[in-house]
Design a protein around this motif. Structure first.
Motif, short mmCIF file in Angstrom:
data_model
loop_
_atom_site.label_atom_id
_atom_site.label_comp_id
_atom_site.label_asym_id
_atom_site.label_seq_id
_atom_site.Cartn_x
_atom_site.Cartn_y
_atom_site.Cartn_z
N SER A 31 7.13 25.86 -42.39
CA SER A 31 6.50 25.00 -43.39
C SER A 31 6.30 25.83 -44.66
N HIS A 47 4.63 21.12 -47.27
CA HIS A 47 5.49 20.29 -46.44
C HIS A 47 5.89 21.03 -45.18
N GLY A 49 8.61 22.18 -42.43
CA GLY A 49 10.05 22.45 -42.52
C GLY A 49 10.34 23.55 -43.52
N GLU A 52 13.62 24.12 -48.47
CA GLU A 52 14.50 23.03 -48.92
C GLU A 52 13.75 21.69 -48.89
N GLU A 53 12.95 21.48 -47.84
CA GLU A 53 12.19 20.23 -47.72
C GLU A 53 11.13 20.13 -48.81
N LYS A 56 12.58 19.08 -52.08
CA LYS A 56 12.84 17.64 -52.20
C LYS A 56 11.60 16.92 -52.68
#
Ligand code: M6R
Length: 568
Positions: A31, A47, A49, A52-53, A56
């Motif tokens: 995370s 976030h 993950g 990259e997450e 987004k």
């Protein structure tokens, strides 16, 4: 484990924080989150993950501001969820914090100070405690709160009443500060801001920093202090040519070996440190432990007792350590907590072999031999392992007054890697249920390292066994779903190894031999027996990487693992 990044300057913090997190993602990637001060308030986005997450989410909602802290996490307390991701705050959002390390007594503190928390993280307890500290001055709050902690921490903190200041505190987990013009960067690994800064400061245990625009102040427990500035060491430049870091890092092995061999000349005085040594302990974890197993072989000529120990076991065992004992600690990162805790236990001669200058293990040991493998970020250690073996070889040559023969090694490893293509072999591996690596003597150590490489990035349950031990139990596993790699680089053992191959094939198993002779299934270049282990691991590092890719995984970031294991 876990990465901290921070920025104060005139630029927009968001992009710099994200770039920093991407550089630090090798430290943990379950995370990630950022906090940025803007107009007297601190905005947080986090976030579950990979980074990259988080990117987004930030595409939809940007955070504006020039002061920020960020974190990429490897979960210790609580699931890898958005709630448990850093930054954390107290319930009233007076304190925003990112943290590496573990506060062991967080539940006791929570109870004693009646702290209200909503996550499962020990870090939230730090924020909540800071929020209720009675001192007026925020630095004093931090100094007094940290006195209550049992455990380890690197902390970057923003108080809502001083939103343009970042405070730092450190104990055991690494924390560094770089300055370039008006820009100030904070990170748990200086490499993450190396692109921007020529030099940097390293916080030591129980030191603190107060950072505002264009100004860095350092403190110990009692007063303001001046700190020495550190320059980045020159290291060889390399391009990222492949999709994955691990592919690049394997290809960089010959350069890493060359740099390490040249740099070793700076450590020749270490020879004197071996005077009067009566026994040696070689201590490390994982891949670095496998290099210790080779280290023992390289140093055996000394004719003194040499013991190899896994760090997480060593610290609980009884040892015969006296002032003439030498403990050698091998660690790519120089930050592995299990290894570091052993250094502290050893009141004797201590020598670190690491790839990271100014790391905790180099600070804790009395002497250091630094490798120059270059930044290794893929979780699976490859070029650093080869350099660890090389250092032991060079140490042997130094102590024996022998000339080291590294040129042929470097040339042959480069030629070999240039033509190595294991795509089709990797696809065959996928057809088997059971994979084993076997060998005798040094080849058995290569077998152990090969099995570790394959299992950690492809999640195939594979094992290593000394060839001669097979018939004492493990042979029972062999059937037509079994593929065994037999490593055979010692001329005098070839006939024995061929017999082992027959034993395997008589039970329906498939046996592929890796050796430096034409009939081998995986043909290795020939080198002297001292240098063969540095070559014979190369195909198995590449194979593991290729199998992982063919299984659809990212070999750089295997599940559940982290590059730098800073928790015990
Ligand atoms: O940084 P260190 O060399 O101390 O790390 C020790 C192990 O955690 C490490 O070698 C680990 O086993 C690697 N993931 C293996 O590829």
């Amino acid at each position: 484990m876990c990465g901290i990044f921070g920025y104060i300057g005139k630029k927009d913090a968001e992009n710099l924080l994200i770039e920093g997190l991407e550089n630090l993602e090798y430290r943990g990637y379950d995370s990630a989150g950022i906090a940025i001060s803007n107009n007297n308030k601190v905005d947080i986005i986090k976030h579950a993950g990979k980074v990259e997450e988080l990117k987004k989410v930030l595409k939809e909602k940007h955070l504006l501001g020039n002061v920020g802290i960020a974190h990429t996490r490897w979960a210790t307390h609580g699931l890898p969820s958005e709630l448990n991701a850093h930054p954390h705050t107290d319930i009233l959002k007076k304190v925003t914090i990112v943290h590496n390390g573990i506060i062991e007594n967080y539940l006791e503190l929570k109870k004693e100070y009646n702290l209200k928390t909503i996550t499962q993280s020990d870090t939230e307890v730090i924020a909540s405690l800071l929020a209720i500290m009675p001192e007026k001055d925020n630095l004093e709050k931090i100094k007094n709160a940290t006195k209550l902690f049992k455990g380890t921490y690197a902390l970057a903190i923003i108080f809502s009443n001083e939103p343009n200041i970042i405070y730092l505190a450190k104990k055991e987990s690494p924390l560094m500060v770089g300055k370039s013009g008006d820009d100030i960067f904070i990170s748990s690994d200086a490499n993450a801001f190396k692109k921007y800064c020529k030099d940097f400061y390293i916080l030591k245990n129980n030191e603190f920093a107060k950072i505002k625009y264009n100004k860095i102040e350092f403190f110990n427990k009692s007063k303001k202090i001046n700190k020495k500035i550190n320059k980045f060491l020159n290291t060889f430049s390399f391009e990222n040519k492949n999709k994955y870091l691990m592919q690049d890092e394997i290809v960089q092995t010959p350069d890493a070996l060359r740099e390490t061999a040249t740099f070793f000349n700076n450590f020749k005085n270490i020879k004197n440190y071996f005077n009067n040594v009566n026994k040696i302990y070689l201590v490390a974890c994982g891949t670095a432990y496998h290099s210790c197993l080779f280290g023992k072989k390289y140093l055996e000529f000394l004719n003194i007792p040499i013991f190899t120990e896994i760090a997480s076991e060593f610290k609980y065992s009884k040892h015969l350590i006296d002032k003439n004992t030498l403990c050698i600690f091998v660690s790519q990162s120089g930050e592995t907590a299990d290894t570091l805790s052993c250094v502290k236990k050893c009141k004797c001669k201590t020598l670190a072999i690491t790839n990271v200058p100014n790391s905790s293990i180099t600070f804790a040991c009395k002497k250091t031999i630094l490798m120059k493998a270059g930044w290794e970020r893929a979780v699976a250690s490859t070029k650093a392992y080869s350099c660890q073996l090389l250092v032991f070889y060079l140490l042997k040559c130094l102590l024996k007054n022998e000339k080291a023969k590294t040129n042929t090694l470097i040339r042959k490893s480069k030629e070999y890697l240039n033509k190595l293509n294991l795509k089709s072999l990797a696809s065959k591996v996928l057809n088997y249920e059971k994979i084993m690596f076997i060998g005798r003597q040094g080849d058995y150590i290569t077998a152990k390292e090969s099995a570790l490489k394959l299992k950690e990035i492809s999640y195939i349950n594979c094992t290593a066994c000394p060839s001669g031990e097979l018939k004492h139990g493990t042979l029972a596993l062999v059937d037509d779903k079994t593929l065994i790699f037999l490593i055979s680089t010692q001329k005098n053992l070839i006939s024995k190894n061929l017999l082992t191959k027959e034993e395997i094939e008589a039970r329906g198993g498939k046996c592929l031999i890796a050796g430096d002779f034409d009939e081998a299934d995986i043909v290795l270049p020939h080198l002297s027996s001292d240098l063969m282990p540095i070559i014979s691991i190369l195909p198995f590092q590449s194979l593991a990487c290729e199998v992982s890719i063919q299984k659809g995984y990212n070999p750089d970031k295997p599940r559940n693992l982290s590059k730098s294991v800073t928790v015990e």
